[in-house]
Design an enzyme around this catalytic site. Sequence first.
Site, PDB file in Angstrom:
ATOM      1  N   ASN A  37       0.993   4.240  -2.769  1.00 43.21           N
ATOM      2  CA  ASN A  37       0.897   5.682  -2.517  1.00 43.21           C
ATOM      3  C   ASN A  37       2.092   6.434  -3.102  1.00 43.21           C
ATOM      4  O   ASN A  37       1.946   7.562  -3.567  1.00 43.21           O
ATOM      5  CB  ASN A  37       0.792   5.951  -1.014  1.00 43.21           C
ATOM      6  CG  ASN A  37      -0.587   5.608  -0.478  1.00 43.21           C
ATOM      7  OD1 ASN A  37      -1.302   4.812  -1.073  1.00 43.21           O
ATOM      8  ND2 ASN A  37      -0.970   6.188   0.630  1.00 43.21           N
ATOM      9  N   LYS A  56       0.842  -1.213   0.000  1.00 42.92           N
ATOM     10  CA  LYS A  56       0.000   0.000   0.000  1.00 42.92           C
ATOM     11  C   LYS A  56       0.875   1.260   0.000  1.00 42.92           C
ATOM     12  O   LYS A  56       0.557   2.257  -0.665  1.00 42.92           O
ATOM     13  CB  LYS A  56      -0.930  -0.001   1.220  1.00 42.92           C
ATOM     14  CG  LYS A  56      -1.733   1.297   1.417  1.00 42.92           C
ATOM     15  CD  LYS A  56      -2.806   1.469   0.355  1.00 42.92           C
ATOM     16  CE  LYS A  56      -3.276   2.895   0.120  1.00 42.92           C
ATOM     17  NZ  LYS A  56      -3.859   3.616   1.208  1.00 42.92           N
TER      18      LYS A  56
HETATM   19  P1  NDP Z   1     -10.764  10.341   9.819  1.00 40.70           P
HETATM   20  O1  NDP Z   1      -9.979  11.418  10.442  1.00 40.70           O
HETATM   21  O2  NDP Z   1     -11.885  10.697   8.919  1.00 40.70           O
HETATM   22  O3  NDP Z   1     -11.368   9.415  10.983  1.00 40.70           O
HETATM   23  C1  NDP Z   1     -10.564   8.962  12.029  1.00 40.70           C
HETATM   24  C2  NDP Z   1     -11.366   8.014  12.895  1.00 40.70           C
HETATM   25  O4  NDP Z   1     -10.515   7.483  13.876  1.00 40.70           O
HETATM   26  C3  NDP Z   1     -12.514   8.685  13.626  1.00 40.70           C
HETATM   27  O5  NDP Z   1     -13.553   7.760  13.725  1.00 40.70           O
HETATM   28  C4  NDP Z   1     -11.899   8.993  14.987  1.00 40.70           C
HETATM   29  O6  NDP Z   1     -12.860   9.005  16.028  1.00 40.70           O
HETATM   30  C5  NDP Z   1     -11.017   7.800  15.168  1.00 40.70           C
HETATM   31  N1  NDP Z   1      -9.897   8.080  16.057  1.00 40.70           N
HETATM   32  C6  NDP Z   1      -8.992   9.069  15.938  1.00 40.70           C
HETATM   33  N2  NDP Z   1      -8.067   8.984  16.915  1.00 40.70           N
HETATM   34  C7  NDP Z   1      -8.430   7.922  17.671  1.00 40.70           C
HETATM   35  C8  NDP Z   1      -7.882   7.332  18.823  1.00 40.70           C
HETATM   36  N3  NDP Z   1      -6.769   7.820  19.401  1.00 40.70           N
HETATM   37  N4  NDP Z   1      -8.511   6.249  19.349  1.00 40.70           N
HETATM   38  C9  NDP Z   1      -9.630   5.767  18.766  1.00 40.70           C
HETATM   39  N5  NDP Z   1     -10.203   6.280  17.665  1.00 40.70           N
HETATM   40  C10 NDP Z   1      -9.588   7.351  17.125  1.00 40.70           C
HETATM   41  O7  NDP Z   1      -9.713   9.379   9.115  1.00 40.70           O
HETATM   42  P2  NDP Z   1      -9.868   8.494   7.789  1.00 40.70           P
HETATM   43  O8  NDP Z   1     -11.121   7.697   7.854  1.00 40.70           O
HETATM   44  O9  NDP Z   1      -9.604   9.343   6.594  1.00 40.70           O
HETATM   45  O10 NDP Z   1      -8.591   7.537   7.930  1.00 40.70           O
HETATM   46  C11 NDP Z   1      -8.563   6.392   8.759  1.00 40.70           C
HETATM   47  C12 NDP Z   1      -7.380   5.540   8.342  1.00 40.70           C
HETATM   48  O11 NDP Z   1      -7.538   5.177   6.972  1.00 40.70           O
HETATM   49  C13 NDP Z   1      -6.036   6.284   8.414  1.00 40.70           C
HETATM   50  O12 NDP Z   1      -5.030   5.387   8.754  1.00 40.70           O
HETATM   51  C14 NDP Z   1      -5.843   6.765   6.987  1.00 40.70           C
HETATM   52  O13 NDP Z   1      -4.500   7.019   6.678  1.00 40.70           O
HETATM   53  C15 NDP Z   1      -6.414   5.589   6.221  1.00 40.70           C
HETATM   54  N6  NDP Z   1      -6.837   5.861   4.851  1.00 40.70           N
HETATM   55  C16 NDP Z   1      -7.494   7.020   4.537  1.00 40.70           C
HETATM   56  C17 NDP Z   1      -7.883   7.266   3.229  1.00 40.70           C
HETATM   57  C18 NDP Z   1      -8.628   8.498   2.854  1.00 40.70           C
HETATM   58  O14 NDP Z   1      -8.782   8.739   1.634  1.00 40.70           O
HETATM   59  N7  NDP Z   1      -9.136   9.287   3.795  1.00 40.70           N
HETATM   60  C19 NDP Z   1      -7.586   6.277   2.155  1.00 40.70           C
HETATM   61  C20 NDP Z   1      -6.960   5.074   2.622  1.00 40.70           C
HETATM   62  C21 NDP Z   1      -6.590   4.890   3.910  1.00 40.70           C
HETATM   63  P3  NDP Z   1     -13.531  10.367  16.586  1.00 40.70           P
HETATM   64  O15 NDP Z   1     -14.823  10.515  15.848  1.00 40.70           O
HETATM   65  O16 NDP Z   1     -13.707  10.099  18.020  1.00 40.70           O
HETATM   66  O17 NDP Z   1     -12.563  11.486  16.305  1.00 40.70           O
END
Ligand code: NDP
Length: 469
Positions: free
Chosen positions: A188, A184
């Site tokens: 990227n 992955k």
């Molecule tokens: P978001 O910021 O949209 O969401 C993050 C999520 O993680 C929220 O539900 C948040 O909960 C939760 N979270 C954050 N910190 C913690 C913590 N310390 N403990 C528990 N839960 C936590 O992120 P994405 O959905 O964009 O990304 C998630 C993963 O997917 C990342 O690793 C990212 O790199 C990867 N990814 C993202 C892509 C994209 O296009 N966005 C594509 C491919 C992979 P809360 O609501 O409480 O803040």
Amino acid sequence: MSDAAIGLIGLGTMGAMLALNIAEKGFPIAVWNRTTAVTRQFAAGAGDLAARITPTESLEALVAAITPPRAIILMVPAGPAVDEQIAALRPLLGPDDMIIDAGNANFHDTNRRAADAAAAGVPFLGIGVSGGEEGARHGPSIMGGGPIAAWDRVAPILTAIAAKHEGEACATWMGEAGAGHFVKAVHNGIEYADMQMIAEIYGVMRDGMGMDAAAIGEVFRGWNAGVLKSYLIEISAAVSVATDPVTGSPMLDVILDRAGQKGTGSWTVIEAQHLGAAIPAIEAAVMARNLSARLEERLAGEAVFGAAPRALPGSLSLDVLEQALIAGKILCYAQGFALISAASASFGWALPLPAIARVWREGCIIRSAMLDDMANALTDAPDRNLMLAPFFAEKLASAQTGLRDTVAECARAGLPVPALASGLAWFDMMRTGRSTANMIQAQRDFFGAHGFERVDGGAGKHGPWGAHG
Ligand code: NDP
């Protein structure tokens, strides 16, 4: 109730869409989010799919809602959040229950977590998911890593939710431990280079040819009907023709030229350095993002040196630019696959190169028509550099002139095209049987007595530098 087939933690952009995708494919899913209001909002907005979704408000409730042996996907930010969630979940789980980290983890972290899980005798998978929000909702590309038995257990769900290319699911097991997250990361890295090359050609049209955003969008749209057909060209056309609802100006013209990044590009570059693999187009793309962030320094440079003249000669036509992009794209994918090949040998992974090309054909950000031909070329000879495969050698033979003309004219006009230029330099080095490293070896021997090999294989591993050495 414990009838969910799978659980998911983290209802952010990706997690929410993955959960809906899983539910839509007929798998009951239990979800939990750190902020409960987000869970409630998600459940309330799930529509018809709500019947297959169990929202929970504690980790205990999440675990209780899933049928054992359980599988729970983490979709939280890479880094400490993943370790925190694993630490919080593990005491609640049985020995056959599996945690799946589906975020963009650094594969070294995944190796560590996989080793911890193996030592504890519990299943753990690290899977790379690509395709952004839309892909997560309707079919991402999935690159799995971990014990094959663990992968096989959840493969029915992962293949059901993955993108399909002519009926074949874009979800594949890549190898043990961090193999999926490594692939992955390289995905990227290629994405960075592909995007950068498109941005460079956009700059040539904007600054060297004086074209407006809408006209540039039309060019990209036309190219998307040819060899360059790909998701990134398609969206480049779309963003070019969009208008800012606030000012009515082209959207591109009001967007600040400071690009963000989350680290996967630089991880790829760092790993390539460790492995001694050459991926200069990807390195240039990461460098360009780093420099883009240094806006004040760039403005200071422009104040001292003045903006470059920039106007290009009429001989640099749009057809030439298309050829440059075709050649550049082949070269950046060739570099990415060469890195995967080097990692596979170094880490003892046996990464399936043809299957990697196949898994990227749909669902992911770098999906493109060329990947079908890349899959064929890698099936014929997985260890051969892609640029040497007859199909791509032929394409490069005709497109390299366009790349060369573009890089040369841009250098004269002061238009920066670092990824295209680095791709070209790599290509020229890769076709040079007698390089200039003999001079490097002589220098090293002169100042450090490092020795060298002779072309005739003869004795005498040091030069006659005498007292100068
Ligand atoms: P978001 O910021 O949209 O969401 C993050 C999520 O993680 C929220 O539900 C948040 O909960 C939760 N979270 C954050 N910190 C913690 C913590 N310390 N403990 C528990 N839960 C936590 O992120 P994405 O959905 O964009 O990304 C998630 C993963 O997917 C990342 O690793 C990212 O790199 C990867 N990814 C993202 C892509 C994209 O296009 N966005 C594509 C491919 C992979 P809360 O609501 O409480 O803040």
